[in-house]
Enzyme design. Structure first.
Site, PDB file in Angstrom:
ATOM      1  N   ASP A  30      79.422 116.311  23.442  1.00 60.73           N
ATOM      2  CA  ASP A  30      80.641 116.501  22.628  1.00 60.73           C
ATOM      3  C   ASP A  30      81.579 115.296  22.699  1.00 60.73           C
ATOM      4  O   ASP A  30      82.064 114.825  21.668  1.00 60.73           O
ATOM      5  CB  ASP A  30      81.358 117.822  22.958  1.00 60.73           C
ATOM      6  CG  ASP A  30      81.855 117.970  24.381  1.00 60.73           C
ATOM      7  OD1 ASP A  30      81.534 117.127  25.254  1.00 60.73           O
ATOM      8  OD2 ASP A  30      82.576 118.965  24.648  1.00 60.73           O
ATOM      9  N   SER A 121      85.918 129.206  31.815  1.00 66.93           N
ATOM     10  CA  SER A 121      87.069 130.089  32.019  1.00 66.93           C
ATOM     11  C   SER A 121      88.380 129.362  31.707  1.00 66.93           C
ATOM     12  O   SER A 121      89.337 129.986  31.230  1.00 66.93           O
ATOM     13  CB  SER A 121      87.091 130.617  33.455  1.00 66.93           C
ATOM     14  OG  SER A 121      87.149 129.547  34.377  1.00 66.93           O
ATOM     15  N   ASP A 166      84.175 123.525  24.466  1.00 65.77           N
ATOM     16  CA  ASP A 166      84.533 124.816  25.049  1.00 65.77           C
ATOM     17  C   ASP A 166      85.639 125.505  24.251  1.00 65.77           C
ATOM     18  O   ASP A 166      85.604 126.714  24.027  1.00 65.77           O
ATOM     19  CB  ASP A 166      84.983 124.635  26.505  1.00 65.77           C
ATOM     20  CG  ASP A 166      83.899 124.000  27.356  1.00 65.77           C
ATOM     21  OD1 ASP A 166      82.738 123.968  26.915  1.00 65.77           O
ATOM     22  OD2 ASP A 166      84.227 123.520  28.457  1.00 65.77           O
TER      23      ASP A 166
HETATM   24  C1  GLA Z   1      82.528 120.779  30.095  1.00 63.10           C
HETATM   25  C2  GLA Z   1      83.510 120.170  29.114  1.00 63.10           C
HETATM   26  C3  GLA Z   1      82.913 120.141  27.718  1.00 63.10           C
HETATM   27  C4  GLA Z   1      81.535 119.492  27.737  1.00 63.10           C
HETATM   28  C5  GLA Z   1      80.676 120.083  28.845  1.00 63.10           C
HETATM   29  C6  GLA Z   1      79.368 119.347  28.998  1.00 63.10           C
HETATM   30  O1  GLA Z   1      82.301 122.121  29.813  1.00 63.10           O
HETATM   31  O2  GLA Z   1      84.713 120.925  29.079  1.00 63.10           O
HETATM   32  O3  GLA Z   1      83.774 119.460  26.833  1.00 63.10           O
HETATM   33  O4  GLA Z   1      81.632 118.106  27.844  1.00 63.10           O
HETATM   34  O5  GLA Z   1      81.322 120.059  30.085  1.00 63.10           O
HETATM   35  O6  GLA Z   1      78.597 119.510  27.849  1.00 63.10           O
END
Ligand code: GLA
Length: 376
Positions: A30, A121, A166
């Site tokens: 991302d 979370s 997320d």
């Molecule tokens: C965490 C970060 C996301 C993403 C993942 C790995 O969850 O908050 O933005 O980079 O790691 O894919």
């Protein structure tokens, strides 16, 4: 210790929920502006909320033993809110920074999203508060706009340089679907994932090894990717296609090679997974998940002995595929299994953990659920 209700009564205006997530495939893509494919979990953070006219933000969490935290909204600044309160306070701060007319609130928070398990979370907490404020103060912001603000709160207020996955997952996922998201322009498509219809289940095995993005390792990986993109003259690693990978790797210092290889192959795995889902071949996801784990373990090096063991034990017990999900450094593993075999696979992973002397994993079943919403 008296509860929020005993002190102040129950915040009355409404209640909002925002879910945690697992990511099917597309890890650490991302922030390289690539593709991701998360689903929302049934587990949520809930915020009972009411506006306050006196400019105070009063926060209480059923998961914390602490007292009510009372913060003056006008004085919020990065570093001013302790511990977990940084997430909700950061959302309120970022809304004000963006010029939205928001004031105080009472927020009573509760959650069944396991914390520190790589199940997002933190984003669920941010998104529950963002959704509550959006309605309480009549802001009229869209779900993606709220996700971007929540991410900015985590980046600029909490100080974790996370990507957008997320928060977009928590705001925008739909029941029965995975969110195929392009992190560059936030275009998205809901891709149906009918696990039950295919006789499959998605196990989540929380290794209980604490996953924490705030310790600098995540930031270092992100910085490495940005350095590689700059050396290659690209706006982001997303722009590098598999056909150009070998040539690009030859132009990079050795320490950046595995990072770039993971990001480019992982991005291609997301496209591959979406093609399989579109074709209705859910079991074909299995080898893609397992290949993703090998890449995270060997190239990106964000796995750990417990997540590796969970993957190996699930595969040995007959899972179609398995991989760690989320940022890594511990956290959870997902395993795609025949629904009829779910209990046995979970039991065999648990037995393998016991034999290795590890704490028993916590097991959930992931059913693609709904993104952030008002409950009442
Ligand atoms: C965490 C970060 C996301 C993403 C993942 C790995 O969850 O908050 O933005 O980079 O790691 O894919």
């Amino acid at each position: 210790m008296r509860t929020f209700e005993q002190l102040y009564g129950r915040p009355a205006e409404g209640e909002w929920a925002a879910p945690g997530r697992v990511n099917l495939i597309g890890e650490h893509t991302d922030y390289n502006l690539g593709f991701v494919l998360p689903i929302a979990l049934p587990q949520t953070v809930r915020a009972q909320a009411a506006r306050r006219a006196d400019g105070r933000l009063r926060l209480w969490s059923a998961q914390s033993d602490g007292p009510v935290v009372d913060l003056p909204v006008a004085e919020l600044a990065p570093g001013s809110a302790p511990g977990w309160t940084g997430y909700p306070a950061g959302v309120v701060w970022v809304l004000r920074e963006a010029g939205h007319p928001v004031g105080g609130a009472d927020l009573r928070l509760d959650s069944d999203v396991p914390g520190g398990a790589g199940l997002s979370s933190s984003a669920a907490l941010e998104c529950a508060v963002a959704a509550a404020y959006n309605d309480l103060y009549g802001l009229g912001l869209s779900a993606p706009e709220l996700a971007v603000l929540a991410q900015r709160a985590e980046n600029a207020f909490v100080g974790v340089p996370c990507g957008i996955m997320d928060q977009m997952a928590s705001m925008c996922c739909r029941p029965g679907a995975a969110l195929f998201l392009d992190s560059r322009d936030l275009t998205m498509r809901q891709v149906p994932v009918d696990l039950a219809g295919a006789g499959l289940a998605l196990l989540v095995l929380d290794t209980r090894v604490k996953h924490d993005l705030g310790d600098g390792a995540y930031a270092a990986l992100r910085a490495g990717c940005e350095r590689a993109a700059a050396l290659l003259g690209l706006p982001a690693l997303r722009s590098l296609r598999p056909s150009g990978l070998a040539d690009a790797l030859g132009r990079l210092p050795a320490e950046l090679v595995p990072l770039v290889r993971h990001v480019v192959t992982e991005n291609a795995r997301v496209e591959d997974a979406v093609a399989r889902l579109d074709a209705g071949d859910l079991a074909a996801l299995g080898p893609i998940l397992t290949a993703g784990h090998a890449s995270l373990r060997d190239d990106y090096q964000v796995s750990c002995p417990e997540t590796d063991l969970a993957v190996e034990a699930a595969l040995a017990a007959g899972a179609h595929g398995a991989r760690m999900t989320g940022g890594g450094f511990g956290g959870s593993v997902i395993a795609l299994v025949d629904a009829a075999a779910a209990g046995r696979v979970a039991a065999e992973v648990t037995a393998a953990f016991r034999a290795a002397g590890y704490a028993e994993p916590r097991t959930l079943t992931a059913v693609p659920a709904e993104g952030a919403r008002r409950l009442g």
